[in-house]
Design an enzyme around this catalytic site. Structure first.
Site, PDB file in Angstrom:
ATOM      1  N   LYS A 159      -7.528   7.267 -17.271  1.00  0.00           N
ATOM      2  CA  LYS A 159      -7.795   6.695 -15.945  1.00  0.00           C
ATOM      3  C   LYS A 159      -8.590   5.414 -16.144  1.00  0.00           C
ATOM      4  O   LYS A 159      -9.816   5.402 -16.045  1.00  0.00           O
ATOM      5  CB  LYS A 159      -8.556   7.696 -15.064  1.00  0.00           C
ATOM      6  CG  LYS A 159      -7.598   8.641 -14.333  1.00  0.00           C
ATOM      7  CD  LYS A 159      -8.316   9.551 -13.361  1.00  0.00           C
ATOM      8  CE  LYS A 159      -8.548   8.948 -12.017  1.00  0.00           C
ATOM      9  NZ  LYS A 159      -7.333   8.875 -11.176  1.00  0.00           N
TER      10      LYS A 159
HETATM   11  N1  PMP Z   1      -1.457   9.975 -10.852  1.00  0.00           N
HETATM   12  C1  PMP Z   1      -2.316   8.965 -10.680  1.00  0.00           C
HETATM   13  C2  PMP Z   1      -1.894   7.582 -11.042  1.00  0.00           C
HETATM   14  C3  PMP Z   1      -3.601   9.216 -10.154  1.00  0.00           C
HETATM   15  O1  PMP Z   1      -4.458   8.214  -9.973  1.00  0.00           O
HETATM   16  C4  PMP Z   1      -3.963  10.528  -9.805  1.00  0.00           C
HETATM   17  C5  PMP Z   1      -5.314  10.810  -9.208  1.00  0.00           C
HETATM   18  N2  PMP Z   1      -6.291  11.036 -10.199  1.00  0.00           N
HETATM   19  C6  PMP Z   1      -3.033  11.560 -10.019  1.00  0.00           C
HETATM   20  C7  PMP Z   1      -1.792  11.240 -10.547  1.00  0.00           C
HETATM   21  C8  PMP Z   1      -3.381  12.985  -9.729  1.00  0.00           C
HETATM   22  O2  PMP Z   1      -4.314  13.438 -10.684  1.00  0.00           O
HETATM   23  P1  PMP Z   1      -5.370  14.581 -10.348  1.00  0.00           P
HETATM   24  O3  PMP Z   1      -4.592  15.726  -9.825  1.00  0.00           O
HETATM   25  O4  PMP Z   1      -6.003  14.893 -11.648  1.00  0.00           O
HETATM   26  O5  PMP Z   1      -6.302  14.038  -9.336  1.00  0.00           O
END
Ligand code: PMP
Length: 305
Positions: A159
């Protein structure tokens, strides 16, 4: 600021939002060299609890490793900081944003060496990400003209702040076109993910999850796969195309912010009946029950504040 974050944990101390400030010469501001997480805390019968704290903190440190950040705080200190921010602000439920970034040591593109990461954790009260109507009736998506970047262009499983230029471009475009969210395809044209959500669909009672390729390995995705299997659904992780979504019985997207949100339309085509489908609503209900501490089987995913 329109965001009311109260007390922010800023490099090890709790300070009022107005005092949590950085220099305009911050490396991350110029080049996107930050990493972050997004968590939620929910009100439960036993008080507020953070959902899947360990997994989020682990991914935070994996992102730091990818970016070669020297982290001045370890995972346990970050766990404590997250809990402290929720506690100190007295939230019953909130969205939590840990962030680490390259500071104002150099403005050469290479942030290394001697640039220890700075870290903060902020939290604020945040309702449904895609709006209450999208949750009830389903969100309208359009396929983005922006592709999700290939794995040898950007580290999409980390991220990283800079990655979100791709998401922001896609989401701006979707909103401008009157849609709630963008569907991003990879450079071969297969489904990657939403701008901040992983994608699922149902066909013939089987749940299909988009496999890990260039998308973020979402923690909600993992939660939903686990819950679906426990509810007796067959779950297959697949590479899929946008026309498979047009032909699906139901589709939905998941993420910490978006939770479980049905998709009603993609590219102006109704998915199934064009309304939130029964399997999706069942999974959404199961998800909400778990995060709100109403299912003792998954207590292990909650960290009480
Ligand atoms: N894809 C992207 C690009 C994201 O930013 C997120 C949010 N974190 C997700 C998928 C979903 O991830 P998570 O379930 O861990 O929040």
């Amino acid at each position: 600021s329109k965001i009311k974050a109260g007390l922010i944990w800023f490099n090890g101390r709790l300070v009022p939002q107005e005092e949590a400030k950085v220099s305009v010469l911050t490396h991350a501001l110029h080049y996107g060299t930050s990493i972050f997480e997004g968590l939620r805390a929910y009100e439960t019968p036993k008080g507020p609890a953070v959902f899947r704290l360990q997994e989020h903190t682990e991914r935070f440190f994996h992102s730091a490793r990818v970016m070669r950040f020297e982290m001045p705080f370890g995972p346990e200190a970050i766990n404590q900081a997250i809990l402290e921010v929720v506690r100190a602000n007295g939230y019953r439920s909130c969205y939590i944003r840990p962030l680490a970034w390259m500071g104002a040591h150099t403005l050469g593109v290479n942030p290394l060496p001697n640039n220890p990461a700075e870290v903060m954790v902020a939290a604020w009260e945040w309702g449904t990400y895609l709006g209450d109507e999208a949750v009830r009736k389903g969100a309208r998506l359009i396929t983005s003209s922006w592709a999700r970047f290939p794995a040898n262009v950007m580290p999409g499983k980390a991220k990283v702040g800079g990655n979100y230029v791709n998401s922001a471009l896609a989401r701006m475009e979707a909103h401008q076109a009157g849609a709630d969210e963008a569907l991003l395809l990879d450079k071969e044209g297969f489904i990657a993910e939403g701008s901040g959500e992983n994608i699922f669909f149902f066909r013939g009672g089987v749940l299909y999850a988009i496999e890990h390729s260039v998308n973020l390995m979402g923690i909600t995705r993992d939660t939903v796969i686990t819950l679906a299997r426990d509810l007796g659904y067959e779950v297959r992780e697949v590479r899929a195309t946008r026309d498979q979504l047009y032909m699906a019985d139901e589709a939905f997207m998941v993420g910490t912010a978006a939770e479980v949100t049905p998709i009603s339309y993609l590219d102006h085509r109704p998915i199934g009946t064009g309304e939130a489908g029964p399997h999706t609503l069942r999974l959404r209900a199961a998800y909400m029950e778990v995060v709100q501490g109403k299912n003792p089987r998954y207590e292990g995913w909650l960290t009480y504040v």
